[in-house]
Enzyme design. Structure first.
Site, PDB file in Angstrom:
ATOM      1  N   ARG A 194      17.088  73.535  79.993  1.00 31.87           N
ATOM      2  CA  ARG A 194      15.963  72.939  80.561  1.00 31.87           C
ATOM      3  C   ARG A 194      15.114  74.012  81.135  1.00 31.87           C
ATOM      4  O   ARG A 194      15.919  74.869  81.936  1.00 31.87           O
ATOM      5  CB  ARG A 194      16.200  71.845  81.354  1.00 31.87           C
TER       6      ARG A 194
ATOM      7  N   HIS B 209      20.810  85.026  79.560  1.00 30.25           N
ATOM      8  CA  HIS B 209      20.193  84.857  78.297  1.00 30.25           C
ATOM      9  C   HIS B 209      20.760  85.749  77.112  1.00 30.25           C
ATOM     10  O   HIS B 209      20.862  86.702  77.376  1.00 30.25           O
ATOM     11  CB  HIS B 209      18.674  84.945  78.622  1.00 30.25           C
TER      12      HIS B 209
ATOM     13  N   LEU C 250       9.337  81.421  82.137  1.00 29.95           N
ATOM     14  CA  LEU C 250      10.688  81.290  81.173  1.00 29.95           C
ATOM     15  C   LEU C 250      11.044  82.603  80.828  1.00 29.95           C
ATOM     16  O   LEU C 250      10.620  83.810  80.414  1.00 29.95           O
ATOM     17  CB  LEU C 250      10.361  80.775  79.808  1.00 29.95           C
TER      18      LEU C 250
HETATM   19  C1  GAR Z   1      24.903  81.275  75.730  1.00 32.57           C
HETATM   20  O1  GAR Z   1      24.822  82.145  74.669  1.00 32.57           O
HETATM   21  C2  GAR Z   1      23.646  81.360  76.453  1.00 32.57           C
HETATM   22  O2  GAR Z   1      23.186  82.574  76.660  1.00 32.57           O
HETATM   23  C3  GAR Z   1      22.491  80.637  75.942  1.00 32.57           C
HETATM   24  O3  GAR Z   1      23.231  79.450  75.540  1.00 32.57           O
HETATM   25  C4  GAR Z   1      24.584  79.948  75.353  1.00 32.57           C
HETATM   26  C5  GAR Z   1      25.377  78.752  75.999  1.00 32.57           C
HETATM   27  O4  GAR Z   1      26.860  79.064  75.638  1.00 32.57           O
HETATM   28  N1  GAR Z   1      21.599  80.242  76.861  1.00 32.57           N
HETATM   29  C6  GAR Z   1      20.299  80.187  76.535  1.00 32.57           C
HETATM   30  O5  GAR Z   1      19.835  80.384  75.365  1.00 32.57           O
HETATM   31  C7  GAR Z   1      19.458  80.119  77.481  1.00 32.57           C
HETATM   32  N2  GAR Z   1      18.027  80.395  77.000  1.00 32.57           N
HETATM   33  P1  GAR Z   1      27.966  78.236  76.479  1.00 32.57           P
HETATM   34  O6  GAR Z   1      27.468  76.661  76.698  1.00 32.57           O
HETATM   35  O7  GAR Z   1      29.180  78.452  75.650  1.00 32.57           O
HETATM   36  O8  GAR Z   1      27.964  79.166  77.707  1.00 32.57           O
END
Ligand code: GAR
Length: 200
Positions: free
Chosen positions: A90, A108, A143
């Site tokens: 979010r 990220h 963002l």
């Molecule tokens: C991770 O790769 C994180 O960098 C990404 O979601 C994944 C969560 O993995 N976040 C984003 O894309 C935010 N924009 P996790 O729940 O196993 O930590």
């Protein structure tokens, strides 16, 4: 330092932070884990380590502001000084930012400012970049654009898929997120404009 971790899913970055605290690398405490998804595996990970973990249902609260007020209540009740977004899907609104400006971090899966937003690893593959990676940054009102604390590169292989690249980036995420949090906890970061200087 009391930390809150905001999650939406699997929680492997949450696990990396938990492990860093339990190993003594990070001198901090996770005082609450908050999820916007009831079935997030991250909630189970937290519970396994005896960490207070709660689900705050955005659909019940009507507006983003009311939802963030509810989160703020949990943050204050647990004396949180720092918020880590760990796969929290979010966009942080004015209510949370106003109270925790400069004290919210995000991880990220791309070398920002390239490939902000959703499916960053797929964006990288589709664009044909040769080097991908991950970024830990402060959260501001745009963002994935706040001041960058740490980044790590990952080479893209010719036969990489979104998934194989995401897996290798994730390994690096699990290293740089605890490292970045340690820098904050040890008060070793200084802001110069949007540049983040690390005190050795
Ligand atoms: C991770 O790769 C994180 O960098 C990404 O979601 C994944 C969560 O993995 N976040 C984003 O894309 C935010 N924009 P996790 O729940 O196993 O930590």
């Amino acid at each position: 330092m009391n930390i809150a971790v905001l999650v939406s899913g699997r929680g492997s970055n949450l696990q990396a932070i938990i492990d860093s605290i339990e190993s003594g690398f990070l001198k901090a405490k996770i005082s609450v884990v908050i999820s916007d998804k009831e079935d997030a595996y991250a909630l189970i990970r937290a519970a396994k380590h005896g960490i207070n973990a709660i689900f705050v249902d955005p659909r019940k609260l009507g507006s983003k502001e009311l939802y963030e007020i509810e989160i703020l209540k949990a943050l204050k009740a647990n004396c949180c000084e720092l918020i880590l977004l760990a796969g929290y899907m979010r966009i942080i609104g004015k209510t949370l930012l106003g109270q925790y400006k400069g004290r919210i971090l995000n991880i990220h899966p791309a070398l920002l400012p390239a490939f902000a937003g959703l499916n960053a690893q797929k964006q990288a593959i589709d664009h044909g970049v040769k080097v991908a990676g991950c970024t830990v940054h402060f959260v501001d009102d745009t963002l994935d654009s706040g001041p960058i604390i740490l980044q790590r590169c990952v080479d893209v292989k010719e036969d990489d898929t979104d998934e194989t690249l995401a897996d290798r980036i994730l390994e690096q995420e699990h290293k740089i997120y605890p490292e970045a949090v340690k820098l904050v906890v040890e008060n070793r970061l200084r802001m110069e404009g949007r540049k983040v200087k690390i005190i050795k």
